[in-house]
Design a protein around this motif. Sequence first.
Motif, PDB file in Angstrom:
ATOM      1  N   GLY A   1       0.791  -1.232   0.000  1.00 21.35           N
ATOM      2  CA  GLY A   1       0.000   0.000   0.000  1.00 21.35           C
ATOM      3  C   GLY A   1       0.819   1.275   0.000  1.00 21.35           C
ATOM      4  O   GLY A   1       0.317   2.335  -0.374  1.00 21.35           O
ATOM      5  N   ILE A   2       2.100   1.203   0.415  1.00 19.27           N
ATOM      6  CA  ILE A   2       2.899   2.433   0.401  1.00 19.27           C
ATOM      7  C   ILE A   2       3.865   2.471  -0.781  1.00 19.27           C
ATOM      8  O   ILE A   2       4.827   3.245  -0.795  1.00 19.27           O
TER       9      ILE A   2
ATOM     10  N   ILE B   1      -2.520  -9.727   2.461  1.00 22.35           N
ATOM     11  CA  ILE B   1      -3.830  -9.072   2.561  1.00 22.35           C
ATOM     12  C   ILE B   1      -3.956  -8.079   1.403  1.00 22.35           C
ATOM     13  O   ILE B   1      -3.160  -7.138   1.310  1.00 22.35           O
ATOM     14  N   PRO B   2      -4.925  -8.293   0.483  1.00 28.01           N
ATOM     15  CA  PRO B   2      -5.004  -7.431  -0.700  1.00 28.01           C
ATOM     16  C   PRO B   2      -5.264  -5.972  -0.324  1.00 28.01           C
ATOM     17  O   PRO B   2      -6.079  -5.681   0.546  1.00 28.01           O
ATOM     18  N   HIS B   3      -4.533  -5.072  -0.973  1.00 29.08           N
ATOM     19  CA  HIS B   3      -4.751  -3.641  -0.788  1.00 29.08           C
ATOM     20  C   HIS B   3      -5.376  -3.108  -2.075  1.00 29.08           C
ATOM     21  O   HIS B   3      -4.780  -3.251  -3.145  1.00 29.08           O
ATOM     22  N   PRO B   4      -6.558  -2.468  -1.990  1.00 31.65           N
ATOM     23  CA  PRO B   4      -7.277  -2.087  -3.210  1.00 31.65           C
ATOM     24  C   PRO B   4      -6.529  -1.080  -4.085  1.00 31.65           C
ATOM     25  O   PRO B   4      -6.792  -1.025  -5.288  1.00 31.65           O
ATOM     26  N   ASP B   5      -5.601  -0.316  -3.516  1.00 34.78           N
ATOM     27  CA  ASP B   5      -4.879   0.672  -4.321  1.00 34.78           C
ATOM     28  C   ASP B   5      -3.567   0.139  -4.866  1.00 34.78           C
ATOM     29  O   ASP B   5      -2.632   0.901  -5.121  1.00 34.78           O
TER      30      ASP B   5
ATOM     31  N   PRO C   1      -1.742  -2.961  -7.698  1.00 30.77           N
ATOM     32  CA  PRO C   1      -2.056  -3.859  -8.823  1.00 30.77           C
ATOM     33  C   PRO C   1      -2.463  -5.265  -8.361  1.00 30.77           C
ATOM     34  O   PRO C   1      -3.400  -5.858  -8.906  1.00 30.77           O
ATOM     35  N   LEU C   2      -1.783  -5.774  -7.356  1.00 32.37           N
ATOM     36  CA  LEU C   2      -2.080  -7.131  -6.894  1.00 32.37           C
ATOM     37  C   LEU C   2      -3.421  -7.193  -6.156  1.00 32.37           C
ATOM     38  O   LEU C   2      -4.036  -8.255  -6.049  1.00 32.37           O
ATOM     39  N   GLY C   3      -3.876  -6.055  -5.669  1.00 30.82           N
ATOM     40  CA  GLY C   3      -5.126  -6.009  -4.914  1.00 30.82           C
ATOM     41  C   GLY C   3      -6.367  -5.930  -5.799  1.00 30.82           C
ATOM     42  O   GLY C   3      -7.494  -5.989  -5.307  1.00 30.82           O
ATOM     43  N   VAL C   4      -6.164  -5.788  -7.114  1.00 30.40           N
ATOM     44  CA  VAL C   4      -7.291  -5.742  -8.046  1.00 30.40           C
ATOM     45  C   VAL C   4      -7.721  -7.173  -8.340  1.00 30.40           C
ATOM     46  O   VAL C   4      -6.926  -7.977  -8.819  1.00 30.40           O
ATOM     47  N   ASP C   5      -8.966  -7.480  -8.018  1.00 27.67           N
ATOM     48  CA  ASP C   5      -9.463  -8.842  -8.196  1.00 27.67           C
ATOM     49  C   ASP C   5      -9.346  -9.290  -9.650  1.00 27.67           C
ATOM     50  O   ASP C   5      -9.755  -8.573 -10.553  1.00 27.67           O
TER      51      ASP C   5
ATOM     52  N   TYR D   1      -1.210  -2.679   4.194  1.00 28.11           N
ATOM     53  CA  TYR D   1      -2.419  -3.419   3.794  1.00 28.11           C
ATOM     54  C   TYR D   1      -3.572  -2.831   4.598  1.00 28.11           C
ATOM     55  O   TYR D   1      -3.366  -2.229   5.646  1.00 28.11           O
ATOM     56  N   PRO D   2      -4.824  -2.998   4.114  1.00 27.81           N
ATOM     57  CA  PRO D   2      -5.944  -2.331   4.789  1.00 27.81           C
ATOM     58  C   PRO D   2      -6.377  -3.064   6.057  1.00 27.81           C
ATOM     59  O   PRO D   2      -6.140  -4.268   6.213  1.00 27.81           O
ATOM     60  N   GLY D   3      -6.981  -2.316   6.965  1.00 24.14           N
ATOM     61  CA  GLY D   3      -7.569  -2.908   8.166  1.00 24.14           C
ATOM     62  C   GLY D   3      -6.550  -3.344   9.192  1.00 24.14           C
ATOM     63  O   GLY D   3      -6.864  -4.088  10.122  1.00 24.14           O
ATOM     64  N   LYS D   4      -5.301  -2.902   9.020  1.00 25.51           N
ATOM     65  CA  LYS D   4      -4.197  -3.301   9.892  1.00 25.51           C
ATOM     66  C   LYS D   4      -4.568  -3.172  11.377  1.00 25.51           C
ATOM     67  O   LYS D   4      -5.063  -2.133  11.803  1.00 25.51           O
ATOM     68  N   ALA D   5      -4.320  -4.240  12.118  1.00 19.91           N
ATOM     69  CA  ALA D   5      -4.638  -4.235  13.551  1.00 19.91           C
ATOM     70  C   ALA D   5      -3.855  -3.120  14.244  1.00 19.91           C
ATOM     71  O   ALA D   5      -2.770  -2.755  13.809  1.00 19.91           O
ATOM     72  N   CYS D   6      -4.424  -2.592  15.303  1.00 21.95           N
ATOM     73  CA  CYS D   6      -3.760  -1.598  16.184  1.00 21.95           C
ATOM     74  C   CYS D   6      -3.679  -0.195  15.596  1.00 21.95           C
ATOM     75  O   CYS D   6      -3.013   0.667  16.168  1.00 21.95           O
ATOM     76  N   VAL D   7      -4.327   0.050  14.457  1.00 27.08           N
ATOM     77  CA  VAL D   7      -4.156   1.348  13.817  1.00 27.08           C
ATOM     78  C   VAL D   7      -4.696   2.495  14.671  1.00 27.08           C
ATOM     79  O   VAL D   7      -4.164   3.602  14.657  1.00 27.08           O
ATOM     80  N   SER D   8      -5.743   2.228  15.453  1.00 22.88           N
ATOM     81  CA  SER D   8      -6.297   3.344  16.236  1.00 22.88           C
ATOM     82  C   SER D   8      -5.897   3.285  17.710  1.00 22.88           C
ATOM     83  O   SER D   8      -6.421   4.035  18.521  1.00 22.88           O
TER      84      SER D   8
END
Length: 362
Positions: free
Chosen positions: A68-69, A230-234, A236-240, A319-326
Amino acid sequence: MSWSLPAWVRNLDQSSLEAWLRQEEAPRLEELWAAADLVRRERVGDEVHRRGLVEISNHCVRRCAYCGIRAANSQVARYRMEPEEILACARQARAFGYGTVVLQSGEDQAHTTQWVAELVRRIAGETGLAITLSLGERPARDYEVWREAGADRYLLRVETTDPVLFARIHPGYPGREPRLAILRHLRGLGYEVGSGVMIGIPGQSYASLSRDLLLFRELDLDMIGVGPYIPHPDTPLGVDGHPDFPDAPDGGQVPNTEGMTYKTVALTRLVRPDANIPSTTALATLNTEQGRELGLRRGANIVMPNLTPPAYRVLYEIYPGKACVSETAAQCALCLDGRIQAIGRVPGTGPGWRPGHEPDRR
Ligand code: 5AD
Ligand code: FES
């Protein structure tokens, strides 16, 4: 202590590793978890070492297809922490009783050789913590200078040891071999060396993942991190269904599931009995309730509590939804110590070297 390890544990080869990765029967899997837990206890004990993670920059020049980065992701606001901010995190690590601070970033070219060396010197001098760097691929000389400055360990995941898949997901990279050469160079410099792979990358076959496990053994890695892809939508690999990233054919594709992660963690423990193996944040992301604990009970002995200040943490979205982010650093510290104790283990003290391989500290 009873030591009744089944004979198959000593004879793991590629075909038996692959068979274990495909294993779905609950009683057999219980046998795998028990063997991994037994070896973990015998070889690295009940201490769970806490490596405080500081994500010091999300700038990156690379274009890894999964991350993602990656440079090409213009959706991400970029940050770079100041030395003073990083030092404050290291002091917090010490206050929480952690033995190690891990500095991680994208491949950030603003981090010059000397900038990193100076930072390492200050952290070492002021805190006495073990220092792990995870700053990607750099010229060989940088690793020498940083080791001289006081860095103890280096993490560089190979991501997959399959040369074709490696090239596919790392466009523009020199390939898998230079990365393996860096791991050997780091070893030669006296670092404790860590690597690892993602589990369930599109195109990753069971045969390929079982070869990854064999390579962990061959490289005699000190630290091995394995976590689910974990697929990241932004990305190339995260595009289904992206045509460039097909699944492995003929039922050979490894799923990026929680269950596959436990199997890989357990087998990693069996092929590298005295390695330090984290129960990863990516695993905790798939199962926030019990993922960390189950990882620790099926072979892992390390956790990596996040120390990154919350304002930056949200931007280090590999990757999205990463634990502990908040959560804050203090919340993660409390949470993890509670989880460690709840499963009858103890928070580790000291740097937590690989047993019997305590390196020279400069
Ligand atoms: N899913 C899971 N893990 C990822 N990493 C990077 N991108 C992803 C993703 N989409 C892992 C890589 C890297 C580590 C810092 O995070 O293995 O080495
Ligand atoms: Fe930067 Fe992968 S794109 S670490």
